[in-house]
Scaffold this motif. Structure first.
Motif, short mmCIF file in Angstrom:
data_model
loop_
_atom_site.label_atom_id
_atom_site.label_comp_id
_atom_site.label_asym_id
_atom_site.label_seq_id
_atom_site.Cartn_x
_atom_site.Cartn_y
_atom_site.Cartn_z
N LYS A 94 38.90 43.12 31.99
CA LYS A 94 37.54 43.53 32.40
C LYS A 94 37.56 44.31 33.72
O LYS A 94 36.94 45.36 33.83
CB LYS A 94 36.64 42.29 32.56
N THR A 154 40.09 45.80 35.20
CA THR A 154 40.81 47.06 35.04
C THR A 154 39.89 48.11 34.40
O THR A 154 39.87 49.27 34.80
CB THR A 154 42.06 46.85 34.16
N GLN A 189 41.61 34.30 35.36
CA GLN A 189 40.67 33.84 36.39
C GLN A 189 40.90 34.49 37.74
O GLN A 189 40.83 33.85 38.77
CB GLN A 189 40.71 32.32 36.55
N THR A 190 41.16 35.77 37.70
CA THR A 190 41.32 36.53 38.93
C THR A 190 39.96 36.77 39.58
O THR A 190 39.76 36.52 40.75
CB THR A 190 42.01 37.87 38.62
N ASP A 249 47.25 49.88 23.78
CA ASP A 249 48.55 50.49 24.08
C ASP A 249 49.70 49.52 23.85
O ASP A 249 50.85 49.93 23.70
CB ASP A 249 48.56 51.00 25.54
N1 LIG Z 1 48.94 47.13 28.82
C1 LIG Z 1 47.71 46.96 29.26
N2 LIG Z 1 47.45 46.04 30.22
C2 LIG Z 1 46.18 45.91 30.64
C3 LIG Z 1 45.12 46.69 30.12
N3 LIG Z 1 43.98 46.32 30.76
C4 LIG Z 1 44.32 45.36 31.65
N4 LIG Z 1 45.65 45.10 31.58
C5 LIG Z 1 46.41 44.11 32.37
O1 LIG Z 1 45.94 42.82 32.03
C6 LIG Z 1 45.95 41.96 33.17
C7 LIG Z 1 44.57 41.40 33.42
O2 LIG Z 1 43.70 42.46 33.82
P1 LIG Z 1 42.36 42.18 34.63
O3 LIG Z 1 41.62 43.47 34.68
O4 LIG Z 1 42.64 41.49 35.92
O5 LIG Z 1 41.65 41.17 33.62
P2 LIG Z 1 40.24 40.43 33.75
O6 LIG Z 1 39.65 40.37 32.40
O7 LIG Z 1 39.42 41.06 34.81
O8 LIG Z 1 40.71 38.97 34.19
P3 LIG Z 1 39.85 37.80 34.92
O9 LIG Z 1 39.20 38.39 36.12
O10 LIG Z 1 40.90 36.81 35.28
O11 LIG Z 1 38.90 37.28 33.91
C8 LIG Z 1 46.47 42.80 34.33
O12 LIG Z 1 47.85 42.56 34.45
C9 LIG Z 1 46.20 44.23 33.86
O13 LIG Z 1 47.09 45.16 34.41
C10 LIG Z 1 45.42 47.66 29.11
O14 LIG Z 1 44.58 48.37 28.58
N5 LIG Z 1 46.73 47.73 28.71
#
Ligand SMILES: Nc1nc2c(ncn2[C@@H]2O[C@H](COP(=O)(O)OP(=O)(O)OP(=O)(O)O)[C@@H](O)[C@H]2O)c(=O)[nH]1
Ligand SMILES: [Mg+2]
Length: 307
Positions: free
Chosen positions: A29, A31, A49-50, A138
């Motif tokens: 999310k 990212t 849970q970042t 990807d």
């Molecule tokens: N290969 C790949 N990795 C991704 C992609 N989007 C996010 N990631 C990876 O997935 C992990 C989690 O990404 P975040 O954006 O922190 O995920 P989040 O959903 O915000 O996580 P929380 O805040 O913990 O709920 C990181 O290591 C990112 O680099 C993607 O499209 N492709």
């Protein structure tokens, strides 16, 4: 939104609104929000849970203003911190004009699990136009591997559209952005030009420090860390930032400090570089580690941190 925000110029036919970005922990999310906003507004890490509070990121374009609200990963709450995180998800959902429901294609081999279905239900109950985003495509071995997942996803709720995207590479995110703009209602300019996020600088600094700690620490320790900025002292040629990393136990303090203090030094130097890029001034980061037992269940402490 404040009255001042509403009173801002409101050109004819201008579209604007708040888009809640929701999904299980670690699906990407934050990212995705950084990608759509075009700037890093929210920290990311490989650990679930970042994100701990809703982070707003503003994207301005021809005739629109899209305000993305990155939310903490949705899951059944187990302590006060996570309970508060879920309250914030629900608040963000109820205040949104549109929703991006994000799922992780790479974690869903063989179909989606209970966690994704739990969020699908929350989202459906919000009765707000929703776009479902199958992220991390990807990482799939073949393009076609997304097809059965997209088919399953479209059965999980009443989505306006479904996209297969990669927040990391940007695949399909421009098309997603166009769809988001189409969903926005006519509305005011909420944030003046140049505003990308509305958090105070000290919050962003504390988040950058936490991001580096998440990257360096292992297992359960990252979740036990909270960062508090104690003081920011601006001197002529350097800004000194005093920050406290709270942990819950003595043993965690030892881990965060590391042998001869090398772990905390590494966190400090990585964070310093990022904060210097953000503020454009030379920074001295003074990091201390303090044991604050049970902070995750301490409502007053959480409030002090803005959680
Ligand atoms: N290969 C790949 N990795 C991704 C992609 N989007 C996010 N990631 C990876 O997935 C992990 C989690 O990404 P975040 O954006 O922190 O995920 P989040 O959903 O915000 O996580 P929380 O805040 O913990 O709920 C990181 O290591 C990112 O680099 C993607 O499209 N492709
Ligand atoms: Mg996040």
């Amino acid at each position: 939104m404040s009255e001042a925000g509403r009173a801002a110029s409101e050109p004819e036919g201008f579209r604007s609104g708040f888009i809640a970005v929701v999904g299980r922990p670690n699906v990407g999310k934050s990212t995705l929000v950084n990608r759509l906003v075009g700037r890093k507004v929210s920290i990311t890490s490989s650990r679930p849970q970042t994100t701990r509070n809703p982070i707003r990121g503003v994207r301005n374009g021809e005739g629109y203003q899209a305000v993305f609200v990155d939310t903490p990963g949705s899951q059944k709450p187990r302590d006060t911190l996570r309970h508060r995180m879920q309250e914030q998800v629900l608040e963000s959902l109820s205040e949104s004009d549109a929703i991006l429901f994000v799922l992780d294609a790479s974690a869903a081999r063989g179909g989606f699990g209970g966690g994704d279905r739990y969020v699908a239900k929350l989202v459906s109950e919000a009765e707000t136009p929703t776009v479902a985003c199958l992220n991390k495509v990807d990482l799939l071995a073949r393009h076609d591997d997304a097809l059965p997942l997209l088919a399953e996803l479209s059965q999980m709720g009443d989505w306006r559209e479904t996209f297969a995207i990669s927040a990391s590479t940007g695949r399909n995110t421009s098309a997603l952005m166009r769809t988001v703009v189409d969903l926005l209602p006519e509305g005011p300019v909420y944030f003046p030009e140049g505003v990308v996020t509305d958090y105070p600088e000290t919050f962003i600094i504390s988040e950058f420090i936490r991001e580096k700690a998440l990257g360096v620490l292992r297992e359960e320790v990252p979740h036990a860390v909270a960062v508090e900025i104690d003081e920011v002292e601006r001197k002529e040629n350097v800004t000194v930032i005093y920050a406290i990393l709270h942990v819950e136990r003595k043993s965690q303090r030892m881990i965060v400090l590391g042998k001869n203090g090398q772990t905390i030094r590494r966190i400090g130097s990585e964070a310093r570089r990022e904060v210097e890029r953000l503020l454009g001034v030379r920074i001295y980061l003074d990091l201390k580690v303090r044991v604050t037992p049970g902070w995750r269940s301490n409502r007053q402490f959480l409030e002090r941190l803005g959680l």
